[in-house]
Design a protein around this motif. Structure first.
Motif, mmCIF file in Angstrom:
data_model
loop_
_atom_site.group_PDB
_atom_site.id
_atom_site.type_symbol
_atom_site.label_atom_id
_atom_site.label_comp_id
_atom_site.label_asym_id
_atom_site.label_seq_id
_atom_site.Cartn_x
_atom_site.Cartn_y
_atom_site.Cartn_z
ATOM 1 N N GLN A 1 25.189 46.394 37.512
ATOM 2 C CA GLN A 1 26.634 46.269 37.405
ATOM 3 C C GLN A 1 27.203 46.111 38.813
ATOM 4 O O GLN A 1 26.799 46.807 39.746
ATOM 5 N N GLU B 1 35.199 36.770 31.642
ATOM 6 C CA GLU B 1 36.144 37.866 31.771
ATOM 7 C C GLU B 1 35.482 39.012 32.532
ATOM 8 O O GLU B 1 34.247 39.087 32.616
ATOM 9 N N ASN B 2 36.282 39.892 33.098
ATOM 10 C CA ASN B 2 35.735 41.072 33.737
ATOM 11 C C ASN B 2 34.897 41.868 32.747
ATOM 12 O O ASN B 2 35.241 41.983 31.569
ATOM 13 N N GLY B 3 33.777 42.392 33.235
ATOM 14 C CA GLY B 3 32.869 43.161 32.390
ATOM 15 C C GLY B 3 31.799 42.334 31.721
ATOM 16 O O GLY B 3 30.863 42.903 31.127
ATOM 17 N N ASP C 1 28.576 39.580 31.195
ATOM 18 C CA ASP C 1 27.221 39.468 31.731
ATOM 19 C C ASP C 1 27.025 38.065 32.291
ATOM 20 O O ASP C 1 26.806 37.114 31.552
ATOM 21 N N ASP D 1 34.873 43.544 37.966
ATOM 22 C CA ASP D 1 33.538 44.049 37.662
ATOM 23 C C ASP D 1 32.839 43.077 36.731
ATOM 24 O O ASP D 1 33.479 42.367 35.946
ATOM 25 N N PHE D 2 31.530 43.031 36.852
ATOM 26 C CA PHE D 2 30.726 42.187 35.982
ATOM 27 C C PHE D 2 29.301 42.719 35.962
ATOM 28 O O PHE D 2 28.915 43.551 36.799
ATOM 29 N N ARG D 3 28.532 42.238 35.010
ATOM 30 C CA ARG D 3 27.123 42.596 34.914
ATOM 31 C C ARG D 3 26.271 41.395 35.320
ATOM 32 O O ARG D 3 26.640 40.251 35.092
ATOM 33 N N ARG E 1 30.861 45.987 40.938
ATOM 34 C CA ARG E 1 32.303 46.225 40.850
ATOM 35 C C ARG E 1 32.871 46.413 42.248
ATOM 36 O O ARG E 1 32.166 46.757 43.190
ATOM 37 N N ARG F 1 41.609 41.451 38.624
ATOM 38 C CA ARG F 1 42.756 41.911 37.841
ATOM 39 C C ARG F 1 44.010 41.958 38.722
ATOM 40 O O ARG F 1 43.956 41.663 39.922
#
Length: 276
Positions: free
Chosen positions: A128, A113-115, A117, A182-184, A130, A176
């Protein structure tokens, strides 16, 4: 046909291709034979050199595995991969440029999912990432699929690590509805391409550097748009002008901005080319 010699052999081989039903295959094979024979004549190829070339290609094949493609690596360092990319990705101004695929993509990466790791235990400084995925006219590309992969801070991809039973610094996520994502992960670092095989022998014999500048791989797909295979390169890397696989494009160079807590932030917006 008998009594073939160096003057008429090429024509005889090409003549044997006359009945090839696939016209594109016929075109490719005819040109291949012509250029191979012309090359041999130009360099006055000896039988010993020919045998050495066969041994090199055989060793290249033996080095290939399910997680390592030495032939892609060979194509990369000869510039053939990037030439093919350049010839087949002449996109309109404003679209994100494509670059080489590389030998370490694997199917079946885990979904996130977005966000999340994506590093999943890979060693490196936290980072990070994005950005957004948009079309050529600025429209958001909702739910575009992004596949991401990179090496760790020691220069190794997960598939190069023996005994590792899960993916690291590799994953699939979806933009989205507004095209954002965005992701880590970890900070990209420069690394040498593998030199423990025939390609490494070739680089040493020609006194070439094996180093690639720091980069993050992306493959982005969305209905109605051309698939994009590209990298984002880290600004300031000392190997940007000497990439071993000739993949750097200035438009793909971006800043990894250091944050107060010591982590980094990469922001990059991708623009896809609509399918005509």
């Amino acid at each position: 046909m008998r009594n073939l010699n160096q003057d008429n052999l090429t024509e005889a081989v090409i003549a044997r291709l006359a009945d090839t039903p696939d016209l594109r295959l016929k075109e490719i094979m005819t040109a291949l034979v012509q250029h191979l024979h012309d090359f041999a004549r130009e360099v006055k190829l000896t039988e010993a050199e020919w045998r050495r070339g066969i041994e090199f290609l055989t060793a290249t094949g033996h080095k290939c595995t399910g997680t390592r493609q030495e032939f892609i690596l060979l194509s990369d360092v000869l510039g053939l991969s990037m030439l093919t990319v350049a010839m087949n990705n002449d996109k309109p101004r404003g679209c994100t440029e494509a670059t080489v695929f590389g030998p370490f993509y694997v199917e079946g990466a885990p979904h996130y999912e977005n966000g999340a790791d994506l590093a999943n235990g890979a060693s490196g400084t936290p980072c990070q990432v994005r950005g957004s995925v948009r079309g050529l006219n600025g429209e958001p590309v909702a739910h575009a699929t992004l596949e991401v992969w990179q090496a760790d801070d020691k220069g190794y991809y997960d598939v190069q690590k023996s005994g590792l039973d899960h993916a690291q610094a590799r994953g699939v996520l979806h933009a989205r509805g507004d095209g954002s994502f965005d992701f880590r992960t970890i900070v990209a670092e420069a690394y040498p391409i593998p030199t423990d095989g025939p390609v490494g022998d070739l680089l040493r014999a020609t006194k070439r550097s094996p180093w690639r500048p720091a980069h993050l791989h992306f493959m982005i797909r969305a209905e109605g748009y051309e698939t994009l295979v590209t990298h984002v390169f880290r600004n300031g890397d000392p190997y940007l002008d000497s990439d071993a696989v000739f993949g750097v494009r200035q438009s793909l160079v971006a800043d990894w901005a250091k944050q107060p807590d010591g982590s980094y932030l990469l922001e990059y917006n991708f623009v896809l080319n609509p399918v005509r």
